[in-house]
Design a protein around this motif. Structure first.
Motif, PDB file in Angstrom:
ATOM      1  N   ILE A   1     111.917   7.377  71.584  1.00 56.66           N
ATOM      2  CA  ILE A   1     111.408   7.360  70.217  1.00 56.66           C
ATOM      3  C   ILE A   1     109.872   7.343  70.185  1.00 56.66           C
ATOM      4  N   GLY A   2     109.270   6.599  71.117  1.00 58.15           N
ATOM      5  CA  GLY A   2     107.807   6.536  71.178  1.00 58.15           C
ATOM      6  C   GLY A   2     107.176   7.883  71.478  1.00 58.15           C
ATOM      7  N   PRO A   3     107.564   8.524  72.609  1.00 64.29           N
ATOM      8  CA  PRO A   3     107.017   9.856  72.904  1.00 64.29           C
ATOM      9  C   PRO A   3     107.294  10.872  71.799  1.00 64.29           C
ATOM     10  N   ALA A   4     108.453  10.798  71.180  1.00 58.16           N
ATOM     11  CA  ALA A   4     108.802  11.750  70.116  1.00 58.16           C
ATOM     12  C   ALA A   4     107.873  11.597  68.920  1.00 58.16           C
ATOM     13  N   ILE A   5     107.556  10.358  68.567  1.00 53.78           N
ATOM     14  CA  ILE A   5     106.644  10.121  67.442  1.00 53.78           C
ATOM     15  C   ILE A   5     105.269  10.699  67.739  1.00 53.78           C
ATOM     16  N   VAL A   6     104.787  10.483  68.962  1.00 59.54           N
ATOM     17  CA  VAL A   6     103.473  11.014  69.347  1.00 59.54           C
ATOM     18  C   VAL A   6     103.476  12.540  69.305  1.00 59.54           C
ATOM     19  N   ILE A   7     104.537  13.161  69.837  1.00 56.91           N
ATOM     20  CA  ILE A   7     104.636  14.623  69.826  1.00 56.91           C
ATOM     21  C   ILE A   7     104.654  15.141  68.390  1.00 56.91           C
ATOM     22  N   ALA A   8     105.410  14.469  67.518  1.00 55.72           N
ATOM     23  CA  ALA A   8     105.505  14.895  66.117  1.00 55.72           C
ATOM     24  C   ALA A   8     104.161  14.771  65.412  1.00 55.72           C
ATOM     25  N   LEU A   9     103.480  13.639  65.601  1.00 51.42           N
ATOM     26  CA  LEU A   9     102.190  13.430  64.930  1.00 51.42           C
ATOM     27  C   LEU A   9     101.142  14.423  65.416  1.00 51.42           C
ATOM     28  N   LEU A  10     101.074  14.593  66.735  1.00 54.65           N
ATOM     29  CA  LEU A  10     100.086  15.518  67.274  1.00 54.65           C
ATOM     30  C   LEU A  10     100.420  16.949  66.868  1.00 54.65           C
ATOM     31  N   GLY A  11     101.717  17.279  66.874  1.00 51.18           N
ATOM     32  CA  GLY A  11     102.125  18.614  66.446  1.00 51.18           C
ATOM     33  C   GLY A  11     101.758  18.874  65.001  1.00 51.18           C
ATOM     34  N   ALA A  12     101.934  17.870  64.146  1.00 50.23           N
ATOM     35  CA  ALA A  12     101.582  18.007  62.732  1.00 50.23           C
ATOM     36  C   ALA A  12     100.078  18.208  62.562  1.00 50.23           C
ATOM     37  N   ILE A  13      99.302  17.380  63.248  1.00 49.64           N
ATOM     38  CA  ILE A  13      97.842  17.470  63.140  1.00 49.64           C
ATOM     39  C   ILE A  13      97.347  18.821  63.636  1.00 49.64           C
ATOM     40  N   GLU A  14      97.799  19.206  64.834  1.00 48.59           N
ATOM     41  CA  GLU A  14      97.327  20.446  65.455  1.00 48.59           C
ATOM     42  C   GLU A  14      97.716  21.668  64.622  1.00 48.59           C
ATOM     43  N   SER A  15      98.942  21.700  64.124  1.00 46.87           N
ATOM     44  CA  SER A  15      99.402  22.865  63.365  1.00 46.87           C
ATOM     45  C   SER A  15      98.652  22.993  62.041  1.00 46.87           C
ATOM     46  N   LEU A  16      98.417  21.872  61.365  1.00 46.53           N
ATOM     47  CA  LEU A  16      97.718  21.925  60.082  1.00 46.53           C
ATOM     48  C   LEU A  16      96.238  22.237  60.271  1.00 46.53           C
ATOM     49  N   LEU A  17      95.649  21.752  61.355  1.00 45.23           N
ATOM     50  CA  LEU A  17      94.259  22.132  61.664  1.00 45.23           C
ATOM     51  C   LEU A  17      94.165  23.632  61.913  1.00 45.23           C
ATOM     52  N   SER A  18      95.126  24.155  62.650  1.00 46.53           N
ATOM     53  CA  SER A  18      95.158  25.587  62.938  1.00 46.53           C
ATOM     54  C   SER A  18      95.323  26.388  61.653  1.00 46.53           C
ATOM     55  N   ALA A  19      96.188  25.913  60.752  1.00 42.41           N
ATOM     56  CA  ALA A  19      96.394  26.601  59.473  1.00 42.41           C
ATOM     57  C   ALA A  19      95.129  26.586  58.630  1.00 42.41           C
ATOM     58  N   VAL A  20      94.394  25.476  58.686  1.00 43.17           N
ATOM     59  CA  VAL A  20      93.126  25.374  57.942  1.00 43.17           C
ATOM     60  C   VAL A  20      92.108  26.366  58.492  1.00 43.17           C
ATOM     61  N   VAL A  21      92.058  26.495  59.825  1.00 44.32           N
ATOM     62  CA  VAL A  21      91.149  27.478  60.441  1.00 44.32           C
ATOM     63  C   VAL A  21      91.485  28.882  59.947  1.00 44.32           C
ATOM     64  N   ALA A  22      92.775  29.214  59.906  1.00 48.38           N
ATOM     65  CA  ALA A  22      93.201  30.528  59.401  1.00 48.38           C
ATOM     66  C   ALA A  22      92.815  30.705  57.933  1.00 48.38           C
ATOM     67  N   ASP A  23      92.953  29.642  57.150  1.00 49.86           N
ATOM     68  CA  ASP A  23      92.570  29.704  55.733  1.00 49.86           C
ATOM     69  C   ASP A  23      91.090  30.025  55.580  1.00 49.86           C
ATOM     70  N   GLU A  24      90.271  29.343  56.390  1.00 55.72           N
ATOM     71  CA  GLU A  24      88.823  29.548  56.307  1.00 55.72           C
ATOM     72  C   GLU A  24      88.437  30.969  56.702  1.00 55.72           C
ATOM     73  N   MET A  25      89.151  31.528  57.672  1.00 59.09           N
ATOM     74  CA  MET A  25      88.829  32.878  58.149  1.00 59.09           C
ATOM     75  C   MET A  25      89.309  33.957  57.180  1.00 59.09           C
ATOM     76  N   THR A  26      90.381  33.692  56.455  1.00 58.33           N
ATOM     77  CA  THR A  26      90.992  34.730  55.605  1.00 58.33           C
ATOM     78  C   THR A  26      90.839  34.456  54.115  1.00 58.33           C
ATOM     79  N   LYS A  27      90.262  33.293  53.765  1.00 60.04           N
ATOM     80  CA  LYS A  27      90.109  32.898  52.355  1.00 60.04           C
ATOM     81  C   LYS A  27      91.468  32.814  51.651  1.00 60.04           C
TER      82      LYS A  27
END
Length: 571
Positions: A247-273
């Motif tokens: 449960i511990g490793p899964a929570i860390v993977i989920a949180l980091l996955g959420a952060i990384e994916s949304l940061l990546s989506a924000v980068v795409a937003d900035e590049m494409t408006k």
């Protein structure tokens, strides 16, 4: 959901499809060496990284909330996945990834996508830079050609292993690694449109095969041949006991996955408006991580560098990410046998460069130079990431960030004594007119700015008690700039009202906002204060306050704080 999906393909044309195909192939070429490198660095076979890249990439494109997101294994996951593999093993890593996928879907269901944005920037930069250090140091052994090392979760222990076996340095291995490194750097500088990592692998592998065959460790010699076939469907063993200790490793993977994916989506937003849908993006990431483990794939998330490459290559829609996944599958089937000859030395520079690029050194240096609370949060998060665990680092970093925020909020709370400014057109109240010879001894007006919460209650109580001890008859509290009040603030306000009542001091309120008024009702403060003591405008509160003054005290007063003072003196 259906409308959101259709909007992503609005006005889609044949020309758009052609652009997506080209972008997808380019990203696929970039993704293949990275997928293998990240898998190897995570302690699993390289083909698992390829499986992840194609399966997760397609599912994130279909179900995610960004038109341009490229999903797959990323460098940010390397320290976590390696730790899980070392402690629990590959089979448990698959289950942890599946559990993380379920958590991501739940985060989407409860609409937590927006909350990820509230993680302080110093925390994100700190753990990203720390991950970069872990990835870089983790490749030193492969760069030097040192084999047979015992892997540890601790960076210090891994570095100790390298030092103890430093005499095993393979000079041929170092030479091949330098060739790969040079090829990547030169390609990036002089031919930026060509995938540099692929050039580095091909050039160094060709040199190794021609001149140094069987003289250094390769993917085939260490991990076995990469199968040129699609992955088979396997259901991970799921038991209550395994779920409990993962449960511990899964929570860390989920949180980091959420952060990384949304940061990546924000980068795409900035590049494409454009604008991504954060909760749907979490859902897409969740589905991808639920399905991928059934085919041997490791946890995946949005890959910032590959997503940026996708945008720069002319992608128009999620079709480019789907093409990228299909292209990876085709390459796997057609060229897998040749990948076994790739030296591990060729892969090490790729990950070292990835680590260097993700270190965010410019932002890191700029924040550290500020020498303030943000710098402390950054450094602490960075050091804890490197020397303890990402879980500890993020938890402590966010905790410090919250403490820093509340401290700043308490400092931002201002309580100022005011009086009407007779020289201004509308005679608005002002703090600048309060002075020794212009300060009503019976009526005090205070303006409070900022939330009345637990960190501000001591300051508020101290100032109010000081005013009441001066034997004021009336105190007016202007609260138009108070956005909310918490339980601690409500308790303090109750105590002040009780003290005022016990000492025959009248407290009036003015300018209470609708949201604060609602809180007053919920906390039953309105009934305690009395409806007749709450005013919309300060002027009305002043008129009411003057009815409470003791006229006999005004006879010898020279303050003239209000226009009515003259008639009180003459009375």
């Amino acid at each position: 959901m259906q409308q959101l999906f259709l909007n992503r393909f609005k006005d889609y044309t044949l020309q758009s499809f052609q652009k997506d195909v080209i972008a997808g192939i380019i990203v696929g070429i970039v993704a293949i060496p990275l997928a293998m490198s990240f898998a190897i660095a995570s302690g699993v076979k390289p083909e698992y990284g390829i499986y992840t890249s194609c399966i997760a990439g397609i599912l994130i494109a279909l179900f995610g909330g960004s038109k341009f997101q490229i999903g797959g294994p990323t460098g940010a996951f390397v320290p976590i996945l390696l730790g899980v593999v070392i402690v629990y093993g590959y089979e448990d890593l698959l289950l942890a990834g599946l559990m993380a996928g379920v958590m991501l879907c739940l985060m989407s269901f409860f609409k937590l996508g927006g909350l990820i944005k509230f993680i302080p920037k110093p925390v994100i930069i700190g753990f990203t830079a720390g991950i970069g250090v872990i990835i870089f140091t983790g490749q030193i052994a492969n760069f030097l050609g040192i084999t047979g090392l015992e892997k540890h979760e601790s960076l210090v222990l891994n570095m100790k292993e390298i030092i103890l076996h430093i005499q095993q340095i393979n000079t041929i291995n170092v030479f091949i690694a330098l060739i790969s490194f040079a090829a990547i750097i030169l390609t990036t500088k002089f031919a930026p449109k060509i995938p540099a990592t692929l050039v580095g692998i091909i050039v160094s592998t060709v040199v190794a095969v021609i001149f140094f065959k069987d003289q250094l460790p390769t993917i085939g010699s260490v991990y076995g041949a990469i199968p040129s076939e699609l992955p088979s469907f396997v259901v991970p063993e799921i038991t209550a006991e395994r779920i409990q200790h993962l449960i511990g490793p899964a929570i860390v993977i989920a949180l980091l996955g959420a952060i990384e994916s949304l940061l990546s989506a924000v980068v795409a937003d900035e590049m494409t408006k454009t604008k991504h849908h954060s909760n749907r993006e979490l859902f897409g990431q969740g589905i991808a991580n639920i399905v991928t483990p059934f085919f041997g794939g490791i946890p995946a998330t949005g890959a910032i560098a590959r997503t940026a490459t996708n945008v720069r290559s002319g992608a128009v829609s999620p079709v480019s990410a789907i093409v990228h996944g299909i292209f990876v599958v085709i390459v796997l089937i057609a060229f897998a046998p040749y990948a076994s000859a790739i030296p591990l030395a060729s892969m090490a520079p790729i990950l070292m460069i990835v680590a260097w690029n993700m270190s965010e050194r410019k932002h890191f240096t700029r924040i550290v130079k500020m020498k303030n609370g943000d710098a402390l949060v950054l450094v602490v998060t960075f050091l804890l990431t490197v020397f303890t665990s990402l879980t500890t680092a993020v938890a402590v970093g966010i905790g410090l960030g919250i403490i820093l925020f509340t401290k700043r909020m308490s400092s931002a709370v201002a309580i100022s004594k005011m009086l009407p400014d007779h020289t201004s057109k509308f005679e608005r109240v002002s703090a600048t007119v309060v002075e020794e010879m212009h300060n009503c001894p019976q009526v005090s007006i205070y303006t409070m700015e900022g939330p009345l919460f637990f960190m501000a209650t001591q300051k508020f109580e101290k100032q109010m008690l000081a005013a009441m001890r001066e034997k004021q008859e009336v105190i007016i509290l202007r609260m138009s700039k108070v956005p909310f009040i918490d339980i601690s603030g409500e308790s303090t306000l109750n105590e002040i009202l009780e003290y005022a009542q016990a000492h025959n001091i009248q407290i009036l309120f003015s300018g209470i906002s609708k949201s604060l008024s609602k809180q007053f009702d919920e906390m039953e403060l309105r009934s305690l204060i009395g409806e007749e003591c709450i005013f919309e405008h300060t002027g009305d509160a002043i008129q009411a306050a003057l009815t409470y003054v003791k006229v006999e005290k005004c006879k010898d007063c020279q303050q003239a704080a209000f226009h009515e003072c003259d008639q009180f003196v003459r009375a």
